[in-house]
Motif scaffolding. Structure first.
Motif, PDB file in Angstrom:
ATOM      1  N   ALA A 117      41.735   0.544 -39.948  1.00 39.98           N
ATOM      2  CA  ALA A 117      40.688   0.896 -38.995  1.00 39.98           C
ATOM      3  C   ALA A 117      39.886   2.125 -39.433  1.00 39.98           C
ATOM      4  O   ALA A 117      38.996   2.563 -38.703  1.00 39.98           O
ATOM      5  CB  ALA A 117      41.306   1.140 -37.618  1.00 39.98           C
ATOM      6  N   MET A 118      40.174   2.660 -40.611  1.00 39.28           N
ATOM      7  CA  MET A 118      39.453   3.847 -41.086  1.00 39.28           C
ATOM      8  C   MET A 118      37.964   3.542 -41.226  1.00 39.28           C
ATOM      9  O   MET A 118      37.563   2.387 -41.407  1.00 39.28           O
ATOM     10  CB  MET A 118      40.025   4.314 -42.432  1.00 39.28           C
ATOM     11  CG  MET A 118      41.414   4.877 -42.334  1.00 39.28           C
ATOM     12  SD  MET A 118      42.186   5.228 -43.945  1.00 39.28           S
ATOM     13  CE  MET A 118      41.162   6.573 -44.531  1.00 39.28           C
ATOM     14  N   ASP A 119      37.158   4.589 -41.184  1.00 35.55           N
ATOM     15  CA  ASP A 119      35.701   4.456 -41.300  1.00 35.55           C
ATOM     16  C   ASP A 119      35.301   3.731 -42.573  1.00 35.55           C
ATOM     17  O   ASP A 119      35.947   3.863 -43.609  1.00 35.55           O
ATOM     18  CB  ASP A 119      35.031   5.832 -41.295  1.00 35.55           C
ATOM     19  CG  ASP A 119      35.046   6.476 -39.921  1.00 35.55           C
ATOM     20  OD1 ASP A 119      35.244   5.778 -38.921  1.00 35.55           O
ATOM     21  OD2 ASP A 119      34.852   7.712 -39.860  1.00 35.55           O
ATOM     22  N   GLY A 120      34.206   2.984 -42.466  1.00 28.95           N
ATOM     23  CA  GLY A 120      33.610   2.337 -43.623  1.00 28.95           C
ATOM     24  C   GLY A 120      34.015   0.895 -43.831  1.00 28.95           C
ATOM     25  O   GLY A 120      33.458   0.216 -44.678  1.00 28.95           O
ATOM     26  N   GLY A 121      34.997   0.420 -43.075  1.00 25.09           N
ATOM     27  CA  GLY A 121      35.439  -0.967 -43.225  1.00 25.09           C
ATOM     28  C   GLY A 121      34.440  -1.945 -42.636  1.00 25.09           C
ATOM     29  O   GLY A 121      33.500  -1.571 -41.925  1.00 25.09           O
ATOM     30  N   THR A 122      34.644  -3.201 -42.932  1.00 24.02           N
ATOM     31  CA  THR A 122      33.784  -4.253 -42.414  1.00 24.02           C
ATOM     32  C   THR A 122      34.006  -4.430 -40.905  1.00 24.02           C
ATOM     33  O   THR A 122      35.004  -3.969 -40.345  1.00 24.02           O
ATOM     34  CB  THR A 122      34.080  -5.597 -43.112  1.00 24.02           C
ATOM     35  OG1 THR A 122      35.441  -5.954 -42.819  1.00 24.02           O
ATOM     36  CG2 THR A 122      33.844  -5.509 -44.609  1.00 24.02           C
TER      37      THR A 122
ATOM     38  N   GLU B 159      41.506  -2.852 -34.582  1.00 25.15           N
ATOM     39  CA  GLU B 159      41.424  -2.264 -33.244  1.00 25.15           C
ATOM     40  C   GLU B 159      42.224  -3.085 -32.240  1.00 25.15           C
ATOM     41  O   GLU B 159      42.770  -2.546 -31.288  1.00 25.15           O
ATOM     42  CB  GLU B 159      39.964  -2.159 -32.789  1.00 25.15           C
ATOM     43  CG  GLU B 159      39.209  -1.060 -33.517  1.00 25.15           C
ATOM     44  CD  GLU B 159      37.716  -1.091 -33.268  1.00 25.15           C
ATOM     45  OE1 GLU B 159      37.224  -1.964 -32.510  1.00 25.15           O
ATOM     46  OE2 GLU B 159      37.016  -0.237 -33.836  1.00 25.15           O
TER      47      GLU B 159
ATOM     48  N   SER C 256      37.280  -6.151 -40.234  1.00 29.59           N
ATOM     49  CA  SER C 256      38.399  -5.238 -40.415  1.00 29.59           C
ATOM     50  C   SER C 256      38.557  -4.338 -39.200  1.00 29.59           C
ATOM     51  O   SER C 256      39.666  -4.146 -38.691  1.00 29.59           O
ATOM     52  CB  SER C 256      38.206  -4.395 -41.677  1.00 29.59           C
ATOM     53  OG  SER C 256      39.294  -3.540 -41.878  1.00 29.59           O
ATOM     54  N   ARG C 257      37.454  -3.782 -38.720  1.00 22.38           N
ATOM     55  CA  ARG C 257      37.515  -2.914 -37.530  1.00 22.38           C
ATOM     56  C   ARG C 257      38.031  -3.703 -36.337  1.00 22.38           C
ATOM     57  O   ARG C 257      38.894  -3.231 -35.604  1.00 22.38           O
ATOM     58  CB  ARG C 257      36.159  -2.301 -37.231  1.00 22.38           C
ATOM     59  CG  ARG C 257      35.767  -1.204 -38.197  1.00 22.38           C
ATOM     60  CD  ARG C 257      34.507  -0.470 -37.750  1.00 22.38           C
ATOM     61  NE  ARG C 257      33.391  -1.356 -37.444  1.00 22.38           N
ATOM     62  CZ  ARG C 257      32.532  -1.806 -38.351  1.00 22.38           C
ATOM     63  NH1 ARG C 257      32.656  -1.493 -39.623  1.00 22.38           N
ATOM     64  NH2 ARG C 257      31.529  -2.597 -37.984  1.00 22.38           N
TER      65      ARG C 257
ATOM     66  N   TRP D   6      42.166  -4.804 -44.920  1.00 23.28           N
ATOM     67  CA  TRP D   6      41.359  -3.606 -45.099  1.00 23.28           C
ATOM     68  C   TRP D   6      40.002  -4.032 -45.645  1.00 23.28           C
ATOM     69  O   TRP D   6      39.670  -3.763 -46.788  1.00 23.28           O
ATOM     70  CB  TRP D   6      42.010  -2.643 -46.074  1.00 23.28           C
ATOM     71  CG  TRP D   6      43.319  -2.056 -45.664  1.00 23.28           C
ATOM     72  CD1 TRP D   6      43.951  -2.160 -44.452  1.00 23.28           C
ATOM     73  CD2 TRP D   6      44.168  -1.241 -46.480  1.00 23.28           C
ATOM     74  NE1 TRP D   6      45.125  -1.476 -44.471  1.00 23.28           N
ATOM     75  CE2 TRP D   6      45.293  -0.892 -45.709  1.00 23.28           C
ATOM     76  CE3 TRP D   6      44.088  -0.778 -47.785  1.00 23.28           C
ATOM     77  CZ2 TRP D   6      46.323  -0.106 -46.196  1.00 23.28           C
ATOM     78  CZ3 TRP D   6      45.118   0.002 -48.278  1.00 23.28           C
ATOM     79  CH2 TRP D   6      46.214   0.341 -47.476  1.00 23.28           C
TER      80      TRP D   6
ATOM     81  N   LEU E 119      36.021   4.215 -50.472  1.00 20.52           N
ATOM     82  CA  LEU E 119      36.665   3.635 -49.283  1.00 20.52           C
ATOM     83  C   LEU E 119      38.082   3.165 -49.596  1.00 20.52           C
ATOM     84  O   LEU E 119      39.012   3.402 -48.815  1.00 20.52           O
ATOM     85  CB  LEU E 119      35.828   2.477 -48.746  1.00 20.52           C
ATOM     86  CG  LEU E 119      34.458   2.849 -48.167  1.00 20.52           C
ATOM     87  CD1 LEU E 119      33.651   1.590 -47.866  1.00 20.52           C
ATOM     88  CD2 LEU E 119      34.609   3.718 -46.927  1.00 20.52           C
TER      89      LEU E 119
ATOM     90  N   ARG F 133      41.912   4.731 -48.354  1.00 18.29           N
ATOM     91  CA  ARG F 133      42.947   3.917 -47.726  1.00 18.29           C
ATOM     92  C   ARG F 133      44.271   3.995 -48.499  1.00 18.29           C
ATOM     93  O   ARG F 133      45.334   4.146 -47.912  1.00 18.29           O
ATOM     94  CB  ARG F 133      42.453   2.478 -47.591  1.00 18.29           C
ATOM     95  CG  ARG F 133      41.480   2.337 -46.426  1.00 18.29           C
ATOM     96  CD  ARG F 133      40.525   1.157 -46.568  1.00 18.29           C
ATOM     97  NE  ARG F 133      39.694   1.035 -45.386  1.00 18.29           N
ATOM     98  CZ  ARG F 133      38.660   1.826 -45.092  1.00 18.29           C
ATOM     99  NH1 ARG F 133      38.322   2.818 -45.909  1.00 18.29           N
ATOM    100  NH2 ARG F 133      37.953   1.647 -43.994  1.00 18.29           N
TER     101      ARG F 133
END
Length: 181
Positions: free
Chosen positions: A163-168, A176, A171-172, A108, A133, A137
């Motif tokens: 995958a929530m908004d705001g991650g690096t 994904e 992380s995305r 995360w 953030l 999570r």
């Protein structure tokens, strides 16, 4: 999983900011369902004072936090972890010790608040953003009936949370593609 508390180890390189905040948040939100710990690959020696101030401003005790090596959690007498979460991209890319019990792993990645801002208000704002953030999570995790899930199901839920908004970007990308750190 069973009815004992879920042991979570939260990792960050220095174990001074994001992992310390995560430990506080997870233990607060998790109540008796969770026991969270934090550690780092290259501990910074002490928690970041801005992290401790924020924990106290949130009405939680800032006592007892320390910056420690993740190696202490690989020892035979260490608590057995059910879940290991990396919250910084550097720690996600490092070779971790072998954790007894083969815990579920997740990444995360959250932007590092340490070193951000020149004024006390700017520093506090960076730490507040990281808190928000992380809190989102861990709130999502607490909504999961993890006591009833098999490890593969828990892994899927953790991937979605990561995958929530705001991650690096890392992380995305990992979350994904279904990859984990």
């Amino acid at each position: 999983m069973n009815s004992k508390p879920l042991n979570i180890l939260i990792l960050c390189t220095a174990n001074s900011a994001r992992s310390i905040l995560s430990e506080a948040i997870a233990n607060h939100l998790g109540g008796e369902r969770v026991r969270a710990y934090s550690a780092g690959s290259k501990p910074g020696g002490a928690p970041n004072p801005a992290a401790l101030r924020l924990i106290a401003r949130k009405g939680l005790s800032a006592a007892g936090f320390s910056s420690k090596s993740w190696d202490v959690f690989a020892l035979d007498d260490a608590p057995r972890m059910d879940l290991v979460i990396t919250v910084c991209d550097n720690a996600a890319g490092e070779s971790c010790p072998v954790w007894p019990g083969a815990p579920v792993k997740a990444h995360w990645g959250i932007p590092d608040p340490a070193g951000k801002g020149e004024t006390p208000d700017e520093v506090d704002a960076a730490f507040e953003a990281a808190w928000d953030l992380l809190e989102a999570r861990f709130s999502a995790l607490m909504a999961v009936p993890f006591e009833k899930l098999e490890p593969a199901e828990l892994q899927q839920r953790l991937t979605a949370i990561g995958a929530m908004d705001g991650g690096t970007a890392l992380s995305r990308n990992l979350n994904e593609t279904g990859g984990v750190a």
